[in-house]
Scaffold this motif. Sequence first.
Motif, PDB file in Angstrom:
ATOM      1  N   ALA A 224       7.498  -9.875  -2.951  1.00 11.89           N
ATOM      2  CA  ALA A 224       7.382 -10.289  -1.548  1.00 11.89           C
ATOM      3  C   ALA A 224       6.249 -11.295  -1.405  1.00 11.89           C
ATOM      4  O   ALA A 224       5.211 -11.172  -2.069  1.00 11.89           O
ATOM      5  CB  ALA A 224       7.101  -9.071  -0.676  1.00 11.89           C
ATOM      6  N   ILE A 225       6.480 -12.298  -0.573  1.00  6.61           N
ATOM      7  CA  ILE A 225       5.378 -13.188  -0.190  1.00  6.61           C
ATOM      8  C   ILE A 225       5.016 -12.859   1.244  1.00  6.61           C
ATOM      9  O   ILE A 225       5.831 -13.010   2.162  1.00  6.61           O
ATOM     10  CB  ILE A 225       5.782 -14.668  -0.330  1.00  6.61           C
ATOM     11  N   LEU A 226       3.805 -12.370   1.396  1.00  5.26           N
ATOM     12  CA  LEU A 226       3.310 -11.994   2.719  1.00  5.26           C
ATOM     13  C   LEU A 226       2.685 -13.241   3.324  1.00  5.26           C
ATOM     14  O   LEU A 226       1.784 -13.846   2.739  1.00  5.26           O
ATOM     15  CB  LEU A 226       2.270 -10.882   2.531  1.00  5.26           C
ATOM     16  N   GLU A 227       3.193 -13.677   4.505  1.00  5.18           N
ATOM     17  CA  GLU A 227       2.720 -14.939   5.083  1.00  5.18           C
ATOM     18  C   GLU A 227       1.805 -14.731   6.270  1.00  5.18           C
ATOM     19  O   GLU A 227       1.049 -15.614   6.648  1.00  5.18           O
ATOM     20  CB  GLU A 227       3.930 -15.798   5.491  1.00  5.18           C
ATOM     21  N   HIS A 228       1.886 -13.563   6.853  1.00  7.65           N
ATOM     22  CA  HIS A 228       1.186 -13.344   8.114  1.00  7.65           C
ATOM     23  C   HIS A 228       0.899 -11.857   8.250  1.00  7.65           C
ATOM     24  O   HIS A 228       1.790 -11.028   8.006  1.00  7.65           O
ATOM     25  CB  HIS A 228       2.099 -13.843   9.244  1.00  7.65           C
ATOM     26  N   VAL A 229      -0.336 -11.512   8.596  1.00  5.07           N
ATOM     27  CA  VAL A 229      -0.666 -10.099   8.805  1.00  5.07           C
ATOM     28  C   VAL A 229      -0.967  -9.884  10.290  1.00  5.07           C
ATOM     29  O   VAL A 229      -2.019 -10.291  10.775  1.00  5.07           O
ATOM     30  CB  VAL A 229      -1.876  -9.678   7.941  1.00  5.07           C
ATOM     31  N   PRO A 230      -0.040  -9.276  11.015  1.00  2.47           N
ATOM     32  CA  PRO A 230      -0.191  -9.150  12.468  1.00  2.47           C
ATOM     33  C   PRO A 230      -1.173  -8.048  12.852  1.00  2.47           C
ATOM     34  O   PRO A 230      -0.771  -6.959  13.248  1.00  2.47           O
ATOM     35  CB  PRO A 230       1.213  -8.849  12.951  1.00  2.47           C
ATOM     36  N   ALA A 231      -2.475  -8.365  12.740  1.00  2.00           N
ATOM     37  CA  ALA A 231      -3.519  -7.387  13.054  1.00  2.00           C
ATOM     38  C   ALA A 231      -3.646  -7.212  14.564  1.00  2.00           C
ATOM     39  O   ALA A 231      -3.569  -8.178  15.316  1.00  2.00           O
ATOM     40  CB  ALA A 231      -4.841  -7.853  12.464  1.00  2.00           C
ATOM     41  N   LYS A 275       5.614 -11.548 -11.448  1.00  7.01           N
ATOM     42  CA  LYS A 275       4.643 -10.733 -12.199  1.00  7.01           C
ATOM     43  C   LYS A 275       4.058  -9.637 -11.330  1.00  7.01           C
ATOM     44  O   LYS A 275       3.798  -8.532 -11.774  1.00  7.01           O
ATOM     45  CB  LYS A 275       3.513 -11.633 -12.716  1.00  7.01           C
ATOM     46  N   SER A 276       3.784  -9.986 -10.077  1.00  4.74           N
ATOM     47  CA  SER A 276       3.212  -9.012  -9.148  1.00  4.74           C
ATOM     48  C   SER A 276       4.261  -8.660  -8.097  1.00  4.74           C
ATOM     49  O   SER A 276       5.236  -9.390  -7.897  1.00  4.74           O
ATOM     50  CB  SER A 276       1.969  -9.596  -8.489  1.00  4.74           C
ATOM     51  N   SER A 277       4.073  -7.518  -7.441  1.00  7.58           N
ATOM     52  CA  SER A 277       5.022  -7.130  -6.406  1.00  7.58           C
ATOM     53  C   SER A 277       4.821  -7.970  -5.148  1.00  7.58           C
ATOM     54  O   SER A 277       5.761  -8.453  -4.547  1.00  7.58           O
ATOM     55  CB  SER A 277       4.829  -5.661  -6.045  1.00  7.58           C
ATOM     56  N   VAL A 278       3.552  -8.116  -4.758  1.00 11.50           N
ATOM     57  CA  VAL A 278       3.256  -8.759  -3.475  1.00 11.50           C
ATOM     58  C   VAL A 278       2.272  -9.914  -3.664  1.00 11.50           C
ATOM     59  O   VAL A 278       1.276  -9.777  -4.385  1.00 11.50           O
ATOM     60  CB  VAL A 278       2.641  -7.732  -2.485  1.00 11.50           C
ATOM     61  N   TYR A 279       2.572 -11.041  -3.018  1.00  9.31           N
ATOM     62  CA  TYR A 279       1.661 -12.188  -3.033  1.00  9.31           C
ATOM     63  C   TYR A 279       1.177 -12.460  -1.614  1.00  9.31           C
ATOM     64  O   TYR A 279       1.943 -12.379  -0.653  1.00  9.31           O
ATOM     65  CB  TYR A 279       2.371 -13.442  -3.577  1.00  9.31           C
ATOM     66  N   TYR A 280      -0.123 -12.766  -1.509  1.00  8.34           N
ATOM     67  CA  TYR A 280      -0.695 -13.094  -0.198  1.00  8.34           C
ATOM     68  C   TYR A 280      -1.694 -14.215  -0.414  1.00  8.34           C
ATOM     69  O   TYR A 280      -2.547 -14.117  -1.302  1.00  8.34           O
ATOM     70  CB  TYR A 280      -1.386 -11.853   0.387  1.00  8.34           C
ATOM     71  N   ARG A 281      -1.569 -15.293   0.329  1.00  7.91           N
ATOM     72  CA  ARG A 281      -2.407 -16.470   0.149  1.00  7.91           C
ATOM     73  C   ARG A 281      -2.389 -16.960  -1.302  1.00  7.91           C
ATOM     74  O   ARG A 281      -3.456 -17.145  -1.919  1.00  7.91           O
ATOM     75  CB  ARG A 281      -3.839 -16.180   0.583  1.00  7.91           C
ATOM     76  N   ASP A 282      -1.199 -17.060  -1.824  1.00 11.71           N
ATOM     77  CA  ASP A 282      -0.969 -17.570  -3.182  1.00 11.71           C
ATOM     78  C   ASP A 282      -1.590 -16.725  -4.296  1.00 11.71           C
ATOM     79  O   ASP A 282      -1.695 -17.177  -5.441  1.00 11.71           O
ATOM     80  CB  ASP A 282      -1.469 -19.019  -3.326  1.00 11.71           C
ATOM     81  N   ARG A 283      -1.993 -15.496  -3.957  1.00  9.55           N
ATOM     82  CA  ARG A 283      -2.557 -14.641  -5.015  1.00  9.55           C
ATOM     83  C   ARG A 283      -1.897 -13.264  -4.978  1.00  9.55           C
ATOM     84  O   ARG A 283      -1.461 -12.804  -3.918  1.00  9.55           O
ATOM     85  CB  ARG A 283      -4.070 -14.502  -4.825  1.00  9.55           C
ATOM     86  N   PRO A 284      -1.838 -12.608  -6.130  1.00  9.86           N
ATOM     87  CA  PRO A 284      -1.277 -11.245  -6.138  1.00  9.86           C
ATOM     88  C   PRO A 284      -2.112 -10.329  -5.235  1.00  9.86           C
ATOM     89  O   PRO A 284      -3.338 -10.437  -5.218  1.00  9.86           O
ATOM     90  CB  PRO A 284      -1.414 -10.814  -7.600  1.00  9.86           C
ATOM     91  N   LEU A 285      -1.435  -9.474  -4.500  1.00 12.19           N
ATOM     92  CA  LEU A 285      -2.126  -8.514  -3.626  1.00 12.19           C
ATOM     93  C   LEU A 285      -1.975  -7.116  -4.224  1.00 12.19           C
ATOM     94  O   LEU A 285      -0.870  -6.583  -4.329  1.00 12.19           O
ATOM     95  CB  LEU A 285      -1.515  -8.543  -2.223  1.00 12.19           C
ATOM     96  N   THR A 286      -3.104  -6.545  -4.619  1.00  3.23           N
ATOM     97  CA  THR A 286      -3.055  -5.208  -5.218  1.00  3.23           C
ATOM     98  C   THR A 286      -2.860  -4.169  -4.120  1.00  3.23           C
ATOM     99  O   THR A 286      -3.562  -4.208  -3.117  1.00  3.23           O
ATOM    100  CB  THR A 286      -4.374  -4.922  -5.962  1.00  3.23           C
ATOM    101  N   PRO A 287      -1.921  -3.234  -4.315  1.00  2.75           N
ATOM    102  CA  PRO A 287      -1.757  -2.188  -3.291  1.00  2.75           C
ATOM    103  C   PRO A 287      -3.025  -1.362  -3.188  1.00  2.75           C
ATOM    104  O   PRO A 287      -3.469  -0.784  -4.170  1.00  2.75           O
ATOM    105  CB  PRO A 287      -0.585  -1.356  -3.805  1.00  2.75           C
ATOM    106  N   ALA A 288      -3.624  -1.342  -2.013  1.00  2.10           N
ATOM    107  CA  ALA A 288      -4.878  -0.608  -1.845  1.00  2.10           C
ATOM    108  C   ALA A 288      -4.801   0.331  -0.653  1.00  2.10           C
ATOM    109  O   ALA A 288      -5.796   0.732  -0.093  1.00  2.10           O
ATOM    110  CB  ALA A 288      -6.038  -1.586  -1.668  1.00  2.10           C
ATOM    111  N   GLY A 289      -3.587   0.678  -0.273  1.00 10.08           N
ATOM    112  CA  GLY A 289      -3.417   1.590   0.855  1.00 10.08           C
ATOM    113  C   GLY A 289      -3.795   3.000   0.457  1.00 10.08           C
ATOM    114  O   GLY A 289      -4.443   3.225  -0.566  1.00 10.08           O
ATOM    115  N   PHE A 290      -3.348   3.952   1.221  1.00 14.51           N
ATOM    116  CA  PHE A 290      -3.764   5.316   1.002  1.00 14.51           C
ATOM    117  C   PHE A 290      -2.989   5.971  -0.130  1.00 14.51           C
ATOM    118  O   PHE A 290      -1.854   6.377   0.023  1.00 14.51           O
ATOM    119  CB  PHE A 290      -3.611   6.132   2.281  1.00 14.51           C
ATOM    120  N   ASP A 291      -3.609   6.065  -1.291  1.00 14.74           N
ATOM    121  CA  ASP A 291      -3.029   6.777  -2.415  1.00 14.74           C
ATOM    122  C   ASP A 291      -3.662   8.166  -2.447  1.00 14.74           C
ATOM    123  O   ASP A 291      -4.872   8.293  -2.576  1.00 14.74           O
ATOM    124  CB  ASP A 291      -3.317   6.024  -3.720  1.00 14.74           C
ATOM    125  N   HIS A 292      -2.839   9.197  -2.323  1.00 15.23           N
ATOM    126  CA  HIS A 292      -3.354  10.562  -2.196  1.00 15.23           C
ATOM    127  C   HIS A 292      -4.076  11.030  -3.452  1.00 15.23           C
ATOM    128  O   HIS A 292      -4.766  12.027  -3.438  1.00 15.23           O
ATOM    129  CB  HIS A 292      -2.216  11.508  -1.858  1.00 15.23           C
TER     130      HIS A 292
END
Lengths: 294, 294
Positions: A224-231, A275-292
Amino acid sequence: MSELDLIAAIRKQAGSSGGRALIRGIGDDCAIVRPKLGHDLVYTSDMALEGRHFTLDTHSAADVGHKALARSLSDLAAMGSKPVFFLVSLAFPQRLGKRWLNGFYRGLLTLAEQHRIALAGGDLANYDRVLVDVTCSGEVPAGTALLRSGAKPGDVLYVTGLLGRAAHALAADLRRYRKFQLRPEPQVELGQRLRKLGVSSCIDLSDGLSLDLHRICQESKVSAILEHVPAASAVTEEEALHGGEDYQLLFTAPKTKRIPADVAIPIGQMVPRGKSSVYYRDRPLTPAGFDHFA
Amino acid sequence: MSELDLIAAIRKQAGSSGGRALIRGIGDDCAIVRPKLGHDLVYTSDMALEGRHFTLDTHSAADVGHKALARSLSDLAAMGSKPVFFLVSLAFPQRLGKRWLNGFYRGLLTLAEQHRIALAGGDLANYDRVLVDVTCSGEVPAGTALLRSGAKPGDVLYVTGLLGRAAHALAADLRRYRKFQLRPEPQVELGQRLRKLGVSSCIDLSDGLSLDLHRICQESKVSAILEHVPAASAVTEEEALHGGEDYQLLFTAPKTKRIPADVAIPIGQMVPRGKSSVYYRDRPLTPAGFDHFA
């Protein structure tokens, strides 16, 4: 307070809201449900544990009841299903008394009524912590449940609302977004609308955008290429990207599919597996959400 | 040990034993099940909590997994249903490590395989105690589930086996009956046989004969005269009457119904509702089994 009295009280409070499907609710070894012809049933279980998902200082009894059911309802929403029934396993310290227990079931059953889901049964135990496990079941016309695995390269990525409010409330201890922490609103109606719109994949945002998007990519074997984060207003990008408990729906749909603007915000696109699952701002985005277990 | 790794490992261990009914198991927001035409589905949830239902000193990881599922399977048995699928919510301290976790799932899945019930999903959390909640679902031809409420005056009361071994093992700390505590055997096949025999009511003996018989009487609006308490060898009458965790089936059937001797032992008869629910030796018998809030 004996167990028989307790069960009788819960049974009374739950009423006979069972609807068509529930042949027998509380009061036997099992609940009995008659499935609707031509429909699949979906199932999910979610725990809400004292000291982990809530504390008795910050959450009222009704907040705990609401939140425990909301977590599971959000999973039903992500499948595009219509809620049918749920089971509640509750352990709690007897010293909390009838008042706490009434509050808990009030919070739980108010949300249940709102989404027309029937309390069918569960389990009770006396314990030194409050522990809740809710199992929810919903129905969809056979073969139409929304999956994590349906995203295709070229699909547009959407989210159903602004992100990061629950995480912000937690981090900044803000009153403003506190209700997003205490009383999350599962997107049950919206999930069913997405199913009817024919979207290609869907997940609920319980553990944060970066981790849950990663899950869609893994199951769909795409990137996925993430283009916008609707904060949401005042929320940091970090909170919107990685914060948990938003309970919005994250989904994909083919470009040709018209998604009304009142339903969701486009935030990116799906591409062939890289290579990576998610790209954001042309760079791989490491999943850093809540891992139990991180 | 990340959550994604953990789920992948469980998914692998669970295999693809889903059978016909399970359209989608572990790996999405919900499991998806396609119900069998002309059948009802039954549901039950049972908790197994560290310090309450087991301790890590007395129960191995595999014992905990076995016991957690056995409790719920016994409820399916009491409805006369055929097991279909189950969900497991597991909270545990990460320090227990992969070895404990593997043991847990081995105990759980060995019993599951034995009764051909598929692991369909659940929840995981890192917590300082081991907490398990198992939700089981089974199927019965529509309208044929065995209920607590079907006993009639004149019916004969039966139990499927000798009583009190688990309670005796606990009280006397005896090796002899220890396996009845650690690895209770749910009477799943026997439950389905009782349904086909056309018995009038049924309950599983999880909380002790006196309490569970009281429940049948309450739901059926009748009383019971207990004539014989089939205590296992070396077990006291007290243990056989009030001890929990026997997981035998207690049921009633009309006098005209022939119940084979290899299925059950007659222990009394049902009578019109009197002042007390249960009579034993011409005196009212107070339910003194395991009340979780006594």
